[in-house]
Design a protein around this motif. Structure first.
Motif, PDB file in Angstrom:
ATOM      1  N   LEU A 106      -5.072 -24.596  27.204  1.00 32.48           N
ATOM      2  CA  LEU A 106      -6.451 -24.890  26.847  1.00 32.48           C
ATOM      3  C   LEU A 106      -7.355 -23.688  27.089  1.00 32.48           C
ATOM      4  CD1 LEU A 106      -6.554 -28.511  28.163  1.00 32.48           C
ATOM      5  CD2 LEU A 106      -7.037 -27.815  25.828  1.00 32.48           C
ATOM      6  N   SER A 107      -7.058 -22.910  28.127  1.00 33.37           N
ATOM      7  CA  SER A 107      -7.882 -21.735  28.398  1.00 33.37           C
ATOM      8  C   SER A 107      -7.778 -20.724  27.267  1.00 33.37           C
ATOM      9  CB  SER A 107      -7.456 -21.080  29.720  1.00 33.37           C
ATOM     10  OG  SER A 107      -6.239 -20.380  29.584  1.00 33.37           O
ATOM     11  N   GLN A 108      -6.687 -20.774  26.516  1.00 28.68           N
ATOM     12  CA  GLN A 108      -6.532 -19.890  25.358  1.00 28.68           C
ATOM     13  C   GLN A 108      -7.166 -20.468  24.107  1.00 28.68           C
ATOM     14  OE1 GLN A 108      -2.450 -18.508  24.763  1.00 28.68           O
ATOM     15  NE2 GLN A 108      -2.012 -18.874  26.921  1.00 28.68           N
ATOM     16  N   ASP A 109      -7.131 -21.793  23.974  1.00 30.31           N
ATOM     17  CA  ASP A 109      -7.570 -22.420  22.735  1.00 30.31           C
ATOM     18  C   ASP A 109      -8.999 -22.923  22.760  1.00 30.31           C
ATOM     19  OD1 ASP A 109      -5.090 -21.946  21.710  1.00 30.31           O
ATOM     20  OD2 ASP A 109      -4.299 -23.915  22.188  1.00 30.31           O
ATOM     21  N   LEU A 110      -9.676 -22.817  23.910  1.00 32.37           N
ATOM     22  CA  LEU A 110     -11.039 -23.307  23.993  1.00 32.37           C
ATOM     23  C   LEU A 110     -12.040 -22.242  24.438  1.00 32.37           C
ATOM     24  CD1 LEU A 110     -10.375 -26.806  25.522  1.00 32.37           C
ATOM     25  CD2 LEU A 110     -11.353 -26.347  23.292  1.00 32.37           C
TER      26      LEU A 110
ATOM     27  N   SER B 216      -6.060 -28.748  16.552  1.00 38.48           N
ATOM     28  CA  SER B 216      -5.759 -27.437  15.981  1.00 38.48           C
ATOM     29  C   SER B 216      -4.258 -27.189  15.954  1.00 38.48           C
ATOM     30  CB  SER B 216      -6.446 -26.329  16.787  1.00 38.48           C
ATOM     31  OG  SER B 216      -5.839 -26.183  18.056  1.00 38.48           O
ATOM     32  N   THR B 217      -3.825 -26.436  14.971  1.00 38.75           N
ATOM     33  CA  THR B 217      -2.405 -26.098  14.858  1.00 38.75           C
ATOM     34  C   THR B 217      -1.941 -25.305  16.060  1.00 38.75           C
ATOM     35  OG1 THR B 217      -2.558 -26.051  12.444  1.00 38.75           O
ATOM     36  CG2 THR B 217      -0.706 -24.886  13.439  1.00 38.75           C
ATOM     37  N   GLU B 218      -2.794 -24.411  16.554  1.00 36.54           N
ATOM     38  CA  GLU B 218      -2.418 -23.570  17.689  1.00 36.54           C
ATOM     39  C   GLU B 218      -2.120 -24.409  18.931  1.00 36.54           C
ATOM     40  OE1 GLU B 218      -4.658 -21.268  14.763  1.00 36.54           O
ATOM     41  OE2 GLU B 218      -5.075 -23.155  15.820  1.00 36.54           O
ATOM     42  N   TYR B 219      -2.964 -25.400  19.183  1.00 37.66           N
ATOM     43  CA  TYR B 219      -2.755 -26.227  20.374  1.00 37.66           C
ATOM     44  C   TYR B 219      -1.501 -27.074  20.241  1.00 37.66           C
ATOM     45  CZ  TYR B 219      -3.636 -29.255  24.328  1.00 37.66           C
ATOM     46  OH  TYR B 219      -3.507 -29.933  25.507  1.00 37.66           O
ATOM     47  N   LYS B 220      -1.311 -27.695  19.092  1.00 42.01           N
ATOM     48  CA  LYS B 220      -0.134 -28.528  18.880  1.00 42.01           C
ATOM     49  C   LYS B 220       1.144 -27.712  19.009  1.00 42.01           C
ATOM     50  CE  LYS B 220      -2.386 -31.905  15.834  1.00 42.01           C
ATOM     51  NZ  LYS B 220      -2.424 -32.462  14.453  1.00 42.01           N
TER      52      LYS B 220
END
Length: 328
Positions: A52-56, A281-285
């Protein structure tokens, strides 16, 4: 915790720096979100927080992950309880801590239902019963393993994420079902338990699947059963406990994001919007999939709170019926 009707899906999350108005000046200030994690680096909760720290990232700021391992995740919750309710302090935690621990510890030092507010469900996982080199390679099923434990009581041991955790109670239930005794060892996190399992210091580990799956795939560990209502998509060849004849063991862990209990509805709503955008998001999934975790059901903060309160009562009745109490 093992029970055919009582698999709570517990949830967890963290975030980046949001903009909030200062309490006295009215000026807009920015500071990074601190994500509290009650387990060491490398485990499932830590992986979700760092994902999450990368995707948010918000406004170019990144959240800071603050690992506070110990007491089965309670140290991080204590820190969150004592944090300002300004939207800048979060905890990523297994949701089961909120619904199990109040019933197994005499004094948690916190009110699980009122000192925290849930924001989102951000991932889920079944548990796996994994064995290491201490257990002979001829042991391939749950029934064969319980027979080995009976024949080798001095070596029969298993790791969990902490006293009163779902993984601990699953071990208690397995021993009662099969009529044997084994030694429970509570670890501060998944990574050190897996290291001891691979090293032959302990016989087994009941843990979140992602903690052991890479080592199962490499052949260092063997999975005997998983705790879901159906087989895991990551281990379709491994039966569930129910398929193995242990009907009462079914548990899914869902990870949740928590904030201090006095956080305003406006702040929670804002952060929930940011989380929902990241979760789809695709990245998180893809990040979850690479770590062998599964998505959680998308729910509003209000509905999530209702689910947790419902599971709280369900587990109260189950644990009271067993008479189980943790030592500390």
């Amino acid at each position: 915790m093992p029970h055919r009707r009582s698999c709570i899906q517990s949830l967890g999350w963290g975030l980046t720096g949001l903009f909030f108005f200062g309490p006295n000046t009215g000026a807009q200030t920015a500071s990074p979100i601190k994500i509290l994690v009650g387990f060491p680096p490398g485990g499932s909760v830590d992986i979700i927080a760092r994902r999450l720290s990368q995707d948010l990232p918000v406004q170019g700021l990144k959240p800071l992950v603050d690992n506070k391992p110990g007491a089965g995740g309670r140290i991080a919750l204590e820190a969150l309880k004592n944090s300002a309710a300004d939207g800048k302090s979060w905890a990523v935690t297994p949701g089961s801590l909120l619904v199990l621990y109040p019933h197994v510890f005499k004094d948690m030092g916190m009110d699980a239902l009122n000192d925290f507010l849930p924001v989102a469900a951000v991932g889920s996982s079944v548990y796996a019963l994994a064995v290491g080199p201490l257990v002979p390679s001829s042991v391939k099923t749950v029934s064969e393993f319980t027979a080995w434990c009976k024949a080798n009581p001095q070596q029969a041991s298993y790791a969990s994420s902490g006293n009163g955790s779902k993984s601990h109670l699953a071990g208690v239930q397995l021993a009662r079902h099969a009529g044997f005794q084994w030694t429970h060892i509570a670890y501060k996190g998944g990574a050190p338990a897996v290291a001891d399992l691979i090293g032959g210091q302990i016989a087994a580990n009941i843990t979140i699947l992602s903690n052991v799956l890479p080592h199962i795939q490499s052949g260092k560990l063997r999975a005997l059963a998983t705790t879901g209502g159906k087989r895991s998509v990551y281990l379709p060849q491994v039966p569930t406990f129910k398929e193995s004849g242990v009907q009462d063991i079914e548990a899914v862990e869902v990870f949740v994001v928590l904030v201090p209990g006095k956080t305003s509805a406006a702040i929670i709503s804002k952060i929930a919007q940011e989380i929902q955008a990241a979760l789809v998001s695709t990245e998180y999934k893809e990040g979850l999939s690479k770590s062998f975790l599964e998505p959680a059901e998308l729910v509003t903060p209000a509905l999530l709170q209702q689910q947790i309160r419902s599971e709280f009562e369900t587990w109260r009745k189950i644990i009271e019926s067993t008479g189980f109490k943790a030592d500390s």
